[in-house]
Design a protein around this motif. Structure first.
Motif, short mmCIF file in Angstrom:
data_model
loop_
_atom_site.label_atom_id
_atom_site.label_comp_id
_atom_site.label_asym_id
_atom_site.label_seq_id
_atom_site.Cartn_x
_atom_site.Cartn_y
_atom_site.Cartn_z
N PHE A 7 0.83 -1.20 0.00
CA PHE A 7 0.00 0.00 0.00
C PHE A 7 0.86 1.25 0.00
CE2 PHE A 7 -1.60 3.34 2.87
CZ PHE A 7 -2.65 3.83 2.11
N HIS A 8 1.90 1.26 0.85
CA HIS A 8 2.77 2.44 0.92
C HIS A 8 3.54 2.63 -0.39
CE1 HIS A 8 2.23 2.00 5.37
NE2 HIS A 8 2.23 3.32 5.28
N ALA A 9 3.94 1.54 -1.02
CA ALA A 9 4.66 1.65 -2.30
C ALA A 9 3.76 2.25 -3.38
CB ALA A 9 5.19 0.29 -2.73
N ILE A 10 2.50 1.78 -3.42
CA ILE A 10 1.55 2.32 -4.39
C ILE A 10 1.33 3.82 -4.14
CG2 ILE A 10 -0.85 2.25 -5.19
CD1 ILE A 10 -0.83 -0.75 -4.62
N ALA A 11 1.14 4.17 -2.86
CA ALA A 11 0.91 5.57 -2.51
C ALA A 11 2.12 6.43 -2.90
CB ALA A 11 0.63 5.70 -1.01
N ALA A 12 3.33 5.89 -2.66
CA ALA A 12 4.55 6.64 -3.00
C ALA A 12 4.63 6.89 -4.50
CB ALA A 12 5.78 5.89 -2.52
N LEU A 36 3.56 21.25 -1.54
CA LEU A 36 2.40 20.35 -1.42
C LEU A 36 2.85 18.90 -1.35
CD1 LEU A 36 -0.23 21.91 -3.87
CD2 LEU A 36 -0.39 21.73 -1.38
N THR A 37 3.87 18.55 -2.12
CA THR A 37 4.39 17.17 -2.07
C THR A 37 4.91 16.84 -0.69
OG1 THR A 37 4.99 17.29 -4.42
CG2 THR A 37 6.05 15.58 -3.09
N ILE A 38 5.68 17.75 -0.11
CA ILE A 38 6.20 17.54 1.24
C ILE A 38 5.05 17.42 2.24
CG2 ILE A 38 7.53 18.60 3.11
CD1 ILE A 38 9.31 19.87 0.94
N ALA A 39 4.03 18.28 2.09
CA ALA A 39 2.90 18.25 3.01
C ALA A 39 2.13 16.93 2.91
CB ALA A 39 1.97 19.43 2.73
N VAL A 40 1.90 16.45 1.69
CA VAL A 40 1.17 15.19 1.50
C VAL A 40 1.93 14.04 2.14
CG1 VAL A 40 0.44 13.51 -0.23
CG2 VAL A 40 -0.08 15.93 -0.56
N ILE A 41 3.25 14.01 1.96
CA ILE A 41 4.06 12.93 2.55
C ILE A 41 4.00 13.01 4.07
CG2 ILE A 41 6.41 12.05 2.83
CD1 ILE A 41 6.95 12.94 -0.04
N ILE A 471 10.88 8.30 0.44
CA ILE A 471 9.64 7.53 0.55
C ILE A 471 9.58 6.44 -0.51
CG2 ILE A 471 8.26 9.08 -0.90
CD1 ILE A 471 7.09 7.18 2.24
N ILE A 472 10.11 6.72 -1.71
CA ILE A 472 10.18 5.69 -2.75
C ILE A 472 11.06 4.53 -2.28
CG2 ILE A 472 11.26 5.21 -4.99
CD1 ILE A 472 8.58 6.31 -5.42
N LEU A 473 12.14 4.85 -1.58
CA LEU A 473 13.06 3.81 -1.11
C LEU A 473 12.48 3.05 0.08
CD1 LEU A 473 15.88 2.50 -1.30
CD2 LEU A 473 16.69 4.28 0.25
#
Length: 599
Positions: A7-12, A36-41, A471-473
Motif C-alpha cells: 500500500f505504501h509503495a503504491i501511494a509513493a 504540497l508534495t512535502i505536506a502530503v508525505i 519515501i520511494i526507497l
C-alpha cells in the motif's frame, strides 16, 4: 513473476506521478508543487506510518530534505557562484570572447562553447549563462550571429560542462549523495570526467556546426532607444596610451563611441576627450583608453567610502526637472561632487536639441537644461540625497557596479574550494561551506544580499525531491520497480541496460524535475544492479547522466527557461534541437560506460 506492491509503495508512486504531472501542466509554480508534495508525505505518514515506525518519524522523513547535507552544499555553491558574478571575476573571459567574435563569427562561437563548457565544470552554469547572455544579445545587435542561433548551443554546452564533474550541477551532488547513503563509495570531483569528455567530442561539433542551422533568425531586437551620454574622458597620467595616435586606438573601441572635436596629434596625460556613447560603450572606452569619466579625486573618495561602509557603488540615471538649481550650469561649476559626494559620468540630450545655439560654455562644457538625463555614480544614500536636494527625478534601473577589487579573491576562493575537494583533502560539503563563509567574511558576497545568491525554488525543489526519494526507497517502491524493470532488462546486454536506464531517466527529467528524477532513479538503478548482478556504479552514473540530458523541453532546467525569452524560442525549437542531442549523448555515454567498466 512479481507480486503486487505494498500500500505504501503504491501511494509513493502515486504521489510521485502526481508531482510529475503537476510540474508538466505548469498551473502551479514549482515551489507550490514541491511544498504540497512535502505536506502530503508528512500528513500521509503521520496517519498511515510505515511499518515499524512512529507517526513522528514520517514528519522527519518529509522535512528531512531541508537539513540534508546535499542541499547545504548546493546553497554554498550558489553563494560562491554569486561571488564570482558580483565581483566581475568572470568578466575577463567575457571580454576575450567579444574580441574573438569580432575576428571571426564561427571561431567566436566555437570558443564561446568551449568557455561555457569549461566554466560550467566548476561553476554552476546558471551564473555563467547570466553573465554571457547579455554579451551574445549585444553581439547580435552589432551584426554578429543572431542571438537565437547562439543562446541554445551555449546553454547546451554549459549543461555538458556541468555533467562532467560531481559539482557541475546540483543534480550531480544529489545523485552522488544518495548513492553514498545507499552504500556506495563517494566519488571524487573528476571521477567520471573522462567519460563525459569522450562523449562531448561528439556532441560539441553538433552544437557548433549543426544546431545553429536548425534555429531560425529570430533575433531579439531592442525597440527602446538607448540613451547616449556626452562626457569628457580624461586620459590618466599613467596610461600606456600616452603618445599614441587616436587613429591607432579606434579599432579597439566600441562602435557606439563617437568623438566630438577629435584631437590631432598624440594623446597626452590629463587630456580631455569629448565623447558620447551608451553607458556600456563608455565603460569599454574607459577600459581601453585608460581614462576616467569624472575627476579622479571624486572616484577615489567614492571607492574609499564604499570600502569603509561596506556598501556597493551604484550607477543610476536622473532627469533634471524645471525646479533644479543645475539648469544653465555646467558640471565643473555645479559643485555636485563637493556637495553630495557623487560623480556625474555623462549627460544625455537628444541630438536634435544639441544642434541649438548656446549649448556649451566658453570652456566647451555642456550646459545643463531641463529634461537632461544625468548618469550618476555613488553610494545609495548619497544618490538619494543628491536627487532630493537638486530636484532630480531618479529613473528606474539602478545598476550595482561589480566589486572588481574582490575579483581575484573570489576566483581564488572558488579555485581552492574546488581543488581541495577534487584531491580529497575535504569532502565537497566542507570545502563548499568553507568557501561560502570566506566569500562572506571577505566581502565578496554581502550578508544582506545572500537572498540573490540562493534560489528559493531550488531549495524547496531539492527538499521535496529528497523526501520523494526517501519515501520511494523506504516504502519498498524502489525495490518493486527495480524488480519489475529487471525482468525486462535481463534480456538486454549490459550496455543496453545502461542505455535503457539513462533513457528512462532522461524522459523524466525533460518533462519534470531533474532533481526529482535523480532521487527516484538512483535507488531504482541501485536495486536493478542488485537484481541483475551488475556493478552499481555504472548504473548510478547512467542515472546521473540521464538527469542532465535536459535539452528537449524548456521546463527541463532553469537555464532553458532563461534563454527562452532572449532567443524568442518556442517549444518546437527545444524538441527539434534537443532530441538529436539526447540521442547522441545517450548512445555515446552508454557505450563509454560499458567500455570503462568492462561490461
Amino acid at each position: 513473476m512479481i507480486g503486487l506492491p505494498s500500500f505504501h509503495a503504491i501511494a509513493a508512486m502515486v504521489v510521485t506521478i502526481a508531482m510529475f504531472v503537476a510540474f508538466v501542466r505548469g498551473r502551479m509554480s514549482i515551489e507550490i508543487v514541491s511544498l504540497l508534495t512535502i505536506a502530503v508525505i508528512a500528513v500521509g505518514l503521520y496517519f498511515f506510518p510505515l511499518e515499524g515506525t512512529r507517526p513522528i518519524d514520517g514528519l522527519a522523513l518529509a522535512f528531512g530534505g531541508f537539513g540534508h547535507y546535499a542541499l547545504i552544499t548546493i546553497c554554498a555553491l550558489m553563494v560562491m557562484g554569486r561571488g564570482l558574478v558580483v565581483t566581475g571575476a568572470l568578466e575577463p573571459a567575457a571580454l576575450f570572447l567579444e574580441r574573438v567574435f569580432k575576428s571571426n563569427l564561427q571561431l567566436g562561437l566555437l570558443v564561446s562553447l568551449l568557455i561555457a563548457f569549461s566554466l560550467s565544470m566548476v561553476v554552476n552554469n546558471t551564473p555563467v549563462l547570466v553573465l554571457m547572455i547579455p554579451i551574445f544579445v549585444a553581439l547580435a545587435h552589432r551584426g554578429a550571429l543572431p542571438a537565437s542561433k547562439t543562446l541554445m548551443p551555449l546553454n547546451a554546452a554549459s549543461l555538458l560542462g556541468g555533467l562532467a564533474t560531481t559539482i557541475g550541477t546540483s543534480t550531480n551532488i544529489l545523485v552522488v549523495s544518495i548513492a553514498v547513503d545507499l552504500g556506495m563509495e563517494e566519488m571524487g570531483v573528476f571521477h567520471f570526467t573522462p567519460i563525459v569528455l569522450g562523449a562531448s567530442l561528439i556532441a560539441l561539433p553538433y552544437l557548433w556546426l549543426v544546431m545553429p542551422k536548425m534555429l531560425g533568425d529570430n533575433r531579439v531586437t531592442d525597440t527602446s532607444e538607448k540613451r547616449r551620454f556626452h562626457t569628457r574622458l580624461r586620459i590618466a597620467s599613467e596610461s600606456s596610451l600616452t603618445g599614441q595616435e587616436l587613429s591607432a586606438i579606434l579599432p579597439r573601441l566600441p562602435e557606439d563611441i563617437r568623438f566630438h572635436d577629435e584631437p590631432t596629434g598624440p594623446l597626452q596625460p590629463q587630456q580631455r576627450l569629448h565623447i558620447s556613447g551608451t553607458h556600456s560603450a563608455l565603460e569599454d572606452a574607459v577600459r581601453v583608453l585608460k581614462g576616467e569619466l569624472a575627476p579622479s579625486w571624486v572616484l577615489e573618495r567614492i571607492r574609499r567610502e564604499s570600502d569603509a561602509k561596506g556598501q556597493d557603488i551604484n550607477v543610476v540615471e536622473m532627469t533634471v526637472t524645471a525646479d533644479s538649481r543645475l539648469i544653465n550650469r555646467t558640471l565643473p561649476t555645479s559643485g555636485i561632487a563637493d556637495l553630495h559626494g557623487v560623480a556625474v559620468l555623462g549627460i544625455h540630450r537628444p541630438e536634435r536639441v544639441l544642434g541649438e545655439k548656446d549649448q556649451y560654455s566658453e570652456g566647451g562644457d555642456l550646459r545643463i537644461v531641463e529634461g537632461d538625463v544625468l548618469l550618476v555614480m555613488g553610494l545609495a544614500d548619497d544618490l538619494e540625497r543628491f536627487s532630493r536636494s537638486d530636484s532630480l527625478l531618479m529613473l528606474e534601473g539602478v545598476r550595482e557596479l561589480p566589486r572588481k577589487s574582490k575579483a581575484v579573491l573570489s576566483a581564488v576562493i572558488m579555485g581552492v574550494a574546488v581543488f581541495t575537494a577534487s584531491i580529497g583533502i575535504f569532502p565537497i560539503a566542507i570545502s563548499a561551506l568553507a568557501g561560502a563563509i570566506l566569500m562572506f567574511l571577505t566581502g565578496c558576497v554581502k550578508f544582506d544580499r545572500v537572498g540573490r545568491a540562493l534560489s528559493g525554488q531550488v531549495i524547496v525543489l531539492v527538499a521535496a525531491s529528497i523526501a520523494i526519494g526517501r519515501i520511494i526507497l523506504e516504502s519498498g517502491a524502489a525495490a518493486w520497480l527495480g524488480e519489475a524493470l529487471s525482468l525486462g532488462l535481463q534480456y538486454l546486454p549490459p550496455a543496453g541496460v545502461v542505455a535503457a536506464i539513462m533513457l528512462f531517466v532522461t524522459v523524466l527529467t525533460n518533462f519534470a524535475s531533474n532533481a526529482t528524477a535523480a532521487t527516484v532513479g538512483t535507488p531504482i538503478a541501485f536495486a536493478i544492479a542488485s537484481q541483475l548482478g551488475l556493478p552499481a556504479e555504472p548504473l548510478v552514473l547512467a542515472v546521473l547522466f540521464g538527469c542532465n540530458l535536459c535539452y528537449a523541453t524548456p521546463i527541463a532546467y532553469q537555464t532553458n527557461m532563461l534563454i527562452m525569452g532572449e532567443g524568442s524560442y518556442d517549444f518546437g525549437d527545444y524538441i527539434r534541437t534537443g532530441v538529436p542531442l539526447v540521442v547522441i549523448m545517450v548512445t555515446s555515454l552508454s557505450v563509454l560506460l560499458a567500455i570503462s567498466y568492462g561490461m
